[in-house]
Design a protein around this motif. Structure first.
Motif, PDB file in Angstrom:
ATOM      1  N   VAL A 120      -3.469 -10.518  -2.632  1.00 25.32           N
ATOM      2  CA  VAL A 120      -3.255  -9.862  -1.515  1.00 25.32           C
ATOM      3  C   VAL A 120      -2.601 -10.427  -0.460  1.00 25.32           C
ATOM      4  CG1 VAL A 120      -4.424  -8.814   0.259  1.00 25.32           C
ATOM      5  CG2 VAL A 120      -5.488  -8.587  -1.935  1.00 25.32           C
ATOM      6  N   VAL A 121      -2.840 -11.893  -0.230  1.00 25.32           N
ATOM      7  CA  VAL A 121      -2.089 -12.777   0.944  1.00 25.32           C
ATOM      8  C   VAL A 121      -0.598 -12.838   0.241  1.00 25.32           C
ATOM      9  CG1 VAL A 121      -1.934 -15.045   1.780  1.00 25.32           C
ATOM     10  CG2 VAL A 121      -4.230 -13.994   1.376  1.00 25.32           C
ATOM     11  N   GLN A 161       0.886  -1.203   0.001  1.00 23.28           N
ATOM     12  CA  GLN A 161      -0.135   0.012  -0.147  1.00 23.28           C
ATOM     13  C   GLN A 161       0.807   1.453  -0.084  1.00 23.28           C
ATOM     14  OE1 GLN A 161      -0.252  -2.378   2.188  1.00 23.28           O
ATOM     15  NE2 GLN A 161      -2.230  -3.315   1.467  1.00 23.28           N
ATOM     16  N   ARG A 182       0.884 -11.886 -11.056  1.00 17.02           N
ATOM     17  CA  ARG A 182      -0.750 -11.733 -11.263  1.00 17.02           C
ATOM     18  C   ARG A 182      -1.296 -12.015 -12.796  1.00 17.02           C
ATOM     19  NH1 ARG A 182      -4.893  -9.003  -8.741  1.00 17.02           N
ATOM     20  NH2 ARG A 182      -6.631  -8.534 -10.162  1.00 17.02           N
ATOM     21  N   LEU A 188      -4.594  -5.309  -6.916  1.00 17.55           N
ATOM     22  CA  LEU A 188      -5.002  -6.308  -6.152  1.00 17.55           C
ATOM     23  C   LEU A 188      -6.431  -6.804  -5.948  1.00 17.55           C
ATOM     24  CD1 LEU A 188      -2.439  -5.412  -3.278  1.00 17.55           C
ATOM     25  CD2 LEU A 188      -2.081  -7.072  -5.174  1.00 17.55           C
ATOM     26  N   GLU A 209       1.443  -9.681   1.060  1.00 17.58           N
ATOM     27  CA  GLU A 209       1.667  -9.570   2.409  1.00 17.58           C
ATOM     28  C   GLU A 209       2.647 -10.244   2.951  1.00 17.58           C
ATOM     29  OE1 GLU A 209       0.502  -7.272   4.860  1.00 17.58           O
ATOM     30  OE2 GLU A 209      -0.271  -6.280   3.138  1.00 17.58           O
ATOM     31  N   ASN A 256      -7.744  -9.884  -6.326  1.00 22.56           N
ATOM     32  CA  ASN A 256      -8.361 -11.168  -5.482  1.00 22.56           C
ATOM     33  C   ASN A 256      -7.505 -11.613  -4.338  1.00 22.56           C
ATOM     34  OD1 ASN A 256      -5.942 -12.677  -6.135  1.00 22.56           O
ATOM     35  ND2 ASN A 256      -6.620 -12.758  -8.261  1.00 22.56           N
ATOM     36  N   GLU A 257      -8.026 -12.140  -3.388  1.00 17.43           N
ATOM     37  CA  GLU A 257      -7.524 -12.562  -2.228  1.00 17.43           C
ATOM     38  C   GLU A 257      -6.157 -13.174  -2.086  1.00 17.43           C
ATOM     39  OE1 GLU A 257     -10.149 -14.347   0.810  1.00 17.43           O
ATOM     40  OE2 GLU A 257     -11.747 -13.012   0.239  1.00 17.43           O
ATOM     41  N   GLU A 258      -5.963 -14.092  -3.035  1.00 11.46           N
ATOM     42  CA  GLU A 258      -4.799 -14.612  -3.215  1.00 11.46           C
ATOM     43  C   GLU A 258      -3.566 -13.757  -3.311  1.00 11.46           C
ATOM     44  OE1 GLU A 258      -2.910 -18.586  -5.373  1.00 11.46           O
ATOM     45  OE2 GLU A 258      -4.832 -17.760  -6.097  1.00 11.46           O
TER      46      GLU A 258
END
Length: 109
Positions: free
Chosen positions: A30-31, A14, A102, A24, A34, A26-28
Motif C-alpha cells: 500500500v505504501v 483505488q 507483490r 493490496l 501510494e 499488506n501495508e508495504e
C-alpha cells in the motif's frame, strides 16, 4: 542535447478497475503504491540517441523504480513525445508492475 521532458503522473491505485489492481493486503505494498502515484519521470535523449530516465522520488523499491523508468522510456519510444499518450501508456502498465512486485515480495517471505 535533445531533451524530452515528460511528467508522468499516476492515478490513485483505488481509481483503477478492480481486475487491474493487485490485492493490496499488506501495508508495504500500500505504501509503495501510494509513493508510485506521486512520482514523476523525466525521459530524455542524448546526442547519440540514447534514452535516459530519472524519477522525482522513489517508491522505496529499487526494482520498481527501475521498472518504472524502463516502462516510461518504452512508452516514449512507442508513442513519441505526446504527454497525454505517454501518460496513458504508463498508467496502463502500473498495475502490472505492482502485481509483479507483490509476487516477488511474497516469494521472498
Amino acid at each position: 542535447m535533445m531533451l524530452i521532458g515528460l511528467l508522468l503522473f499516476a492515478t490513485p491505485v483505488q481509481a483503477a478497475p478492480a481486475q487491474d489492481v493487485p490485492p493490496l493486503g499488506n501495508e508495504e505494498i500500500v505504501v509503495i503504491a501510494e509513493r508510485l502515484r506521486s512520482i514523476s519521470a523525466n525521459v530524455g535523449r542524448d546526442r547519440e540517441g540514447r534514452f535516459h530516465c530519472s524519477l522525482s522520488g522513489t517508491t522505496g523499491s529499487p526494482r520498481l523504480d527501475d521498472r518504472l523508468c524502463r516502462a516510461a522510456t518504452d512508452c516514449v519510444r512507442r508513442v513519441g513525445g505526446e504527454d497525454a499518450a505517454v501518460r496513458a501508456c504508463l498508467e496502463s502498465r502500473k498495475p502490472r508492475l505492482l502485481r509483479q512486485l507483490r509476487r516477488e515480495m511474497e516469494r521472498e517471505r
